[in-house]
Design a protein around this motif. Structure first.
Motif, short mmCIF file in Angstrom:
data_model
loop_
_atom_site.label_atom_id
_atom_site.label_comp_id
_atom_site.label_asym_id
_atom_site.label_seq_id
_atom_site.Cartn_x
_atom_site.Cartn_y
_atom_site.Cartn_z
N GLY A 197 67.57 83.78 54.15
CA GLY A 197 68.75 84.53 53.71
C GLY A 197 68.42 85.97 53.41
O GLY A 197 69.17 86.89 53.77
N LEU A 198 67.31 86.21 52.73
CA LEU A 198 66.89 87.57 52.41
C LEU A 198 66.53 88.35 53.67
O LEU A 198 66.84 89.55 53.78
CB LEU A 198 65.69 87.54 51.45
N THR A 199 65.90 87.67 54.63
CA THR A 199 65.56 88.33 55.90
C THR A 199 66.83 88.78 56.61
O THR A 199 66.89 89.89 57.15
CB THR A 199 64.76 87.38 56.80
N TYR A 200 67.84 87.92 56.59
CA TYR A 200 69.12 88.29 57.22
C TYR A 200 69.70 89.53 56.54
O TYR A 200 70.11 90.48 57.20
CB TYR A 200 70.11 87.13 57.14
N LEU A 201 69.75 89.52 55.22
CA LEU A 201 70.34 90.64 54.48
C LEU A 201 69.54 91.92 54.68
O LEU A 201 70.13 93.01 54.83
CB LEU A 201 70.42 90.29 53.00
N ASN A 202 68.23 91.81 54.70
CA ASN A 202 67.39 93.00 54.86
C ASN A 202 67.40 93.55 56.28
O ASN A 202 66.94 94.68 56.52
CB ASN A 202 65.95 92.68 54.44
N SER A 203 67.87 92.75 57.23
CA SER A 203 67.90 93.20 58.63
C SER A 203 69.30 93.55 59.11
O SER A 203 69.51 93.74 60.31
CB SER A 203 67.32 92.10 59.53
N PRO A 248 78.92 85.85 51.04
CA PRO A 248 78.55 84.44 51.11
C PRO A 248 77.04 84.23 51.16
O PRO A 248 76.51 83.31 50.53
CB PRO A 248 79.22 83.95 52.41
N THR A 249 76.34 85.10 51.90
CA THR A 249 74.89 84.96 52.01
C THR A 249 74.19 85.28 50.69
O THR A 249 73.26 84.57 50.28
CB THR A 249 74.35 85.88 53.13
N LEU A 250 74.64 86.31 50.01
CA LEU A 250 74.08 86.63 48.70
C LEU A 250 74.31 85.49 47.71
O LEU A 250 73.38 85.07 46.99
CB LEU A 250 74.72 87.92 48.16
N ALA A 251 75.53 84.98 47.66
CA ALA A 251 75.87 83.92 46.70
C ALA A 251 75.08 82.65 47.00
O ALA A 251 74.55 82.00 46.08
CB ALA A 251 77.36 83.64 46.74
N ALA A 252 74.98 82.27 48.27
CA ALA A 252 74.26 81.05 48.64
C ALA A 252 72.77 81.20 48.34
O ALA A 252 72.13 80.26 47.84
CB ALA A 252 74.48 80.75 50.12
N GLN A 298 75.20 74.67 55.98
CA GLN A 298 76.05 75.78 56.43
C GLN A 298 75.25 77.01 56.84
O GLN A 298 75.82 77.94 57.43
CB GLN A 298 77.04 76.18 55.32
N GLN A 299 73.96 77.05 56.53
CA GLN A 299 73.16 78.22 56.88
C GLN A 299 73.01 78.32 58.39
O GLN A 299 72.74 77.33 59.07
CB GLN A 299 71.78 78.16 56.21
N LYS A 300 73.18 79.53 58.92
CA LYS A 300 73.11 79.74 60.36
C LYS A 300 71.67 80.03 60.79
O LYS A 300 70.79 80.28 59.97
CB LYS A 300 74.02 80.92 60.76
N GLN A 301 71.45 80.00 62.08
CA GLN A 301 70.09 80.18 62.61
C GLN A 301 69.50 81.54 62.27
O GLN A 301 68.29 81.69 62.17
CB GLN A 301 70.10 79.97 64.13
N ASP A 302 70.37 82.54 62.08
CA ASP A 302 69.87 83.88 61.75
C ASP A 302 69.54 84.02 60.26
O ASP A 302 69.12 85.09 59.82
CB ASP A 302 70.84 84.96 62.19
N PRO A 322 79.34 91.32 60.48
CA PRO A 322 78.27 91.22 59.47
C PRO A 322 78.73 91.53 58.05
O PRO A 322 78.28 90.89 57.10
CB PRO A 322 77.23 92.24 59.95
N LEU A 323 79.65 92.47 57.91
CA LEU A 323 80.12 92.87 56.58
C LEU A 323 80.71 91.68 55.83
O LEU A 323 80.57 91.57 54.60
CB LEU A 323 81.16 93.99 56.71
N TYR A 324 81.38 90.79 56.56
CA TYR A 324 82.05 89.66 55.93
C TYR A 324 81.09 88.53 55.59
O TYR A 324 81.48 87.56 54.93
CB TYR A 324 83.17 89.15 56.83
#
Length: 207
Positions: A102-108, A78-82, A59-63, A72-74
């Protein structure tokens, strides 16, 4: 008659359009939830978690993030939990690349999606997101917290209001996010349907 601010009005229209677009998909069948699955995997996993972990990876996306929402807010919870779920099972480093993505996505994340915190946010976001951020800190994940200051403050404010309220009944909507604020599980938390808050995440955490 009150008039909505243009920015709030556009947010409401955008969210309504998304809901209407997805409302009839699959004949109304509910789709699997990355957030609920990841939280269940963390709190009350099956005897063989491998298939569930594999599903999360798919389920992880390319980003690097999770979830289908264009907003992005939504995608934050899900990204944190996964990411946390994968970290919990990453004894041999096999999931490290996915965790880092996942961390790169959240930090960006663009600052505009969190600062200031929008008027329209996901349900219980101000309770769930801060709890996940705290779990990420405790796990030693390299995640910048400063951009989330607004939602953390909103969560603290909400928790103070909750503390001053009578104990909610098990069927109240608040129990759908019990995994974010619950502390001591009691039998009275369980509904007649046999779960907590009609939520897999809340029920798994309670168990």
């Amino acid at each position: 008659m009150d008039v909505l601010q243009p920015s709030l009005s556009s947010e409401l229209i955008e969210e309504l359009a998304l809901l209407l677009d997805a409302g009839g998909a699959g004949g109304g069948v509910m789709s699997p939830s990355v957030y609920e699955t990841a939280q269940s995997l963390r709190f009350f996993p099956p005897r063989n978690p491998a298939p569930v972990l594999q599903w999360l990876l798919q389920q992880q996306k390319q980003d690097g993030g999770w979830d289908e929402s264009p907003l992005p807010l939504y995608r934050i919870t899900p990204t944190l939990a996964a990411t946390l779920a994968l970290h919990q099972y990453d004894q041999d480093g096999r999931y490290q690349q996915h965790i880092e993505a996942g961390l790169t996505y959240l930090n960006s994340l663009p600052s505009s999606c969190l600062k200031p915190l929008p008027n329209i946010i996901p349900v219980a976001f101000e309770l769930i997101a801060p709890r996940l951020l705290l779990d990420a800190q405790r796990a030693g994940l390299q995640l910048g917290i400063e951009p989330f200051a607004g939602v953390i403050a909103a969560g603290e404010k909400r928790r103070k209001r909750m503390a001053a309220m009578p104990t909610p009944e098990a069927n109240s909507p608040l129990f759908a996010s019990w995994e974010a604020w619950g502390q001591t599980p009691t039998a009275s938390d369980v509904t007649e349907a046999g779960g907590v808050g009609h939520s897999a995440a809340a029920t798994s955490y309670w168990l």
